[in-house]
Design a protein around this motif. Structure first.
Motif, mmCIF file in Angstrom:
data_model
loop_
_atom_site.group_PDB
_atom_site.id
_atom_site.type_symbol
_atom_site.label_atom_id
_atom_site.label_comp_id
_atom_site.label_asym_id
_atom_site.label_seq_id
_atom_site.Cartn_x
_atom_site.Cartn_y
_atom_site.Cartn_z
ATOM 1 N N GLY A 42 3.836 -7.004 -21.825
ATOM 2 C CA GLY A 42 2.604 -7.350 -21.131
ATOM 3 C C GLY A 42 1.584 -6.244 -21.251
ATOM 4 O O GLY A 42 1.893 -5.136 -21.706
ATOM 5 N N GLY A 43 0.370 -6.539 -20.837
ATOM 6 C CA GLY A 43 -0.699 -5.551 -20.879
ATOM 7 C C GLY A 43 -0.579 -4.532 -19.757
ATOM 8 O O GLY A 43 0.305 -4.619 -18.883
ATOM 9 N N SER A 44 -1.473 -3.571 -19.757
ATOM 10 C CA SER A 44 -1.476 -2.535 -18.717
ATOM 11 C C SER A 44 -1.682 -3.170 -17.348
ATOM 12 O O SER A 44 -2.530 -4.045 -17.178
ATOM 13 N N GLY A 45 -0.881 -2.722 -16.380
ATOM 14 C CA GLY A 45 -1.032 -3.184 -15.008
ATOM 15 C C GLY A 45 -0.406 -4.527 -14.706
ATOM 16 O O GLY A 45 -0.606 -5.068 -13.620
ATOM 17 N N CYS A 46 0.400 -5.072 -15.636
ATOM 18 C CA CYS A 46 0.988 -6.398 -15.403
ATOM 19 C C CYS A 46 2.229 -6.339 -14.530
ATOM 20 O O CYS A 46 2.697 -7.372 -14.047
ATOM 21 N N ALA B 85 10.366 -11.364 -22.005
ATOM 22 C CA ALA B 85 9.700 -11.882 -20.815
ATOM 23 C C ALA B 85 8.250 -11.417 -20.869
ATOM 24 O O ALA B 85 7.974 -10.213 -20.808
ATOM 25 N N VAL B 86 7.327 -12.370 -21.041
ATOM 26 C CA VAL B 86 5.904 -12.038 -21.084
ATOM 27 C C VAL B 86 5.389 -12.000 -19.653
ATOM 28 O O VAL B 86 5.500 -12.983 -18.915
ATOM 29 N N GLN C 260 6.298 -16.523 -19.421
ATOM 30 C CA GLN C 260 7.291 -17.243 -20.218
ATOM 31 C C GLN C 260 8.421 -16.298 -20.585
ATOM 32 O O GLN C 260 8.200 -15.111 -20.819
ATOM 33 N N ILE C 261 9.637 -16.825 -20.623
ATOM 34 C CA ILE C 261 10.803 -16.080 -21.060
ATOM 35 C C ILE C 261 11.448 -16.870 -22.191
ATOM 36 O O ILE C 261 11.698 -18.068 -22.067
ATOM 37 N N GLY C 262 11.719 -16.207 -23.312
ATOM 38 C CA GLY C 262 12.335 -16.911 -24.430
ATOM 39 C C GLY C 262 12.606 -15.976 -25.586
ATOM 40 O O GLY C 262 12.306 -14.781 -25.542
#
Length: 379
Positions: free
Chosen positions: A53-57, A222-223, A231-233
């Protein structure tokens, strides 16, 4: 592949498999800010799992809670069947590797690697054996007398990895482990990390903001966005079958078109979009007239100077506005007749001077794609 073999290779598909790590309802708040918001997660023994993920997620905050450096506001998690709520960080079956590596500058490689064992009271002879074994594993046995300033970035990274692995944790937590390396070395080290993880068989959880890194390394991803999982995949599932515009746009490059469902049946959907009518040959439960989005990867689009043989869906006409040459591929930015911009990537199979149908700036071109390529998104 048999069902049994599929379960061995992908234990998350087995309804009877017991997760090695269970995260249930974990929330972490810092005052009024919610960094991690009521997430559930199952990770299986031996996985190389990525939090992307991006910063701060919230991905690093979740990793720190697993390590015991942060306490959850609510929720619980277990490792190998043991609840971790009241287990301090130093007693958890985890070890953590930081992006900065945090090597002791005054110590040699072997003393850096063996420091944690020494602090735990492991006998000196055992420390020496374990340090030698792990340095062989990361191919640094000839560097054990050097100090950190005498090492390259890649060698320092492997020392930090050896130090984390030598204590034989059940779970290794890696926070942006390759972030300090240059692009070429990072790509090389990704495969080294995968090989080491396979040899030791330890469950790895990697935090990264680099989509390519996550796709290369992981068994599953895991996004994360705004403290939750989008989403997880597996890498293939995340890339080929994103479940939302955010995931489609975050992983790789994509063209996203807004449209309305013109026709829906059991095995196909037709959508009127800004790029023209799009036919999708895999059905989805949507109503006629529903507002939807279409994701179409640039590499799934064919670019030609010649018009298609017959008119129909999944084709458009435009003008090449920009070209980006990246060596292995070229990116073409095409402006359609209605003003919509579409990115198309094409492999550079031959050198530019040897191309017989070279496409260049300001040329009229035709775009087409198969019905299996578009992805229908409802959120």
């Amino acid at each position: 592949m048999s069902e049994q073999q599929a379960y061995i290779d992908s234990p998350w598909l087995d309804p009877d498999a017991e997760p090695f790590i269970k995260v249930r309802g974990i929330t972490k708040k810092f005052g009024a800010f919610t960094a991690v918001n009521n997430v559930d997660l199952d990770i299986y023994r031996g996985e190389l799992f990525c939090l992307l993920g991006g910063s701060g997620c919230g991905k690093s905050t979740l990793l720190r809670m697993l390590a015991g450096f942060e306490q959850p506001t609510s929720g619980s998690f277990s490792i190998d069947g043991v609840e971790m709520a009241n287990v301090p960080a130093y007693e958890r079956p985890t070890n953590m590797m930081f992006q900065s590596y945090a090597l002791f500058p005054h110590m040699t490689v072997e003393k850096n690697v063996g420091y944690g064992l020494k602090q735990s009271g492991v006998p000196k002879s055992e420390i020496e054996d374990r340090v030698n074994d792990i340095l062989k594993l990361v191919e640094l046995q000839d560097f054990k007398k050097r100090k950190p300033h005498q090492l390259s970035g890649g060698q320092s990274q492997r020392v930090a990895l050896a130090r984390a692995l030598v204590k034989e944790p059940k779970v290794l937590l890696l926070d942006e482990p390759l972030g300090a390396l240059d692009k070429r070395l990072r790509e090389q080290t990704q495969f080294e990390l995968m090989n080491i993880q396979e040899k030791v068989g330890i469950t790895f959880i990697v935090v990264t903001h680099d989509q390519e890194e996550a796709m290369t390394l992981s068994t599953r991803i895991a996004v994360m966005d705004a403290g939750q999982f989008s989403q997880i995949g597996t890498p293939t599932e995340i890339y080929e079958f994103p479940e939302s515009r955010f995931v489609a746009d975050f992983i790789g490059s994509t063209n996203i078109f807004e449209g309305r469902v013109a026709e829906e049946s059991g095995d196909h959907v037709t959508v009127d979009t800004e790029a023209g009518p799009v036919l999708i040959d895999h059905g989805m439960s949507v109503q006629n007239g529903a507002r939807v989005f279409i994701a179409l990867r640039p590499e799934k689009i064919q670019l030609t100077k010649e018009p298609p043989v017959a008119a129909g869906p999944n084709q458009a006409k435009g003008v090449v506005e920009d070209i980006g040459y990246l060596g292995d591929v070229s990116i073409y930015r095409v402006r359609l007749d209605n003003g919509t911009l579409v990115d198309v990537t094409a492999p550079n199979l031959v050198r530019p001077k040897n191309r017989t149908h070279k496409i260049t700036w300001e040329e009229d071109v035709y775009l087409s794609w198969s019905a299996s390529s578009p992805i229908l998104l409802t959120k």
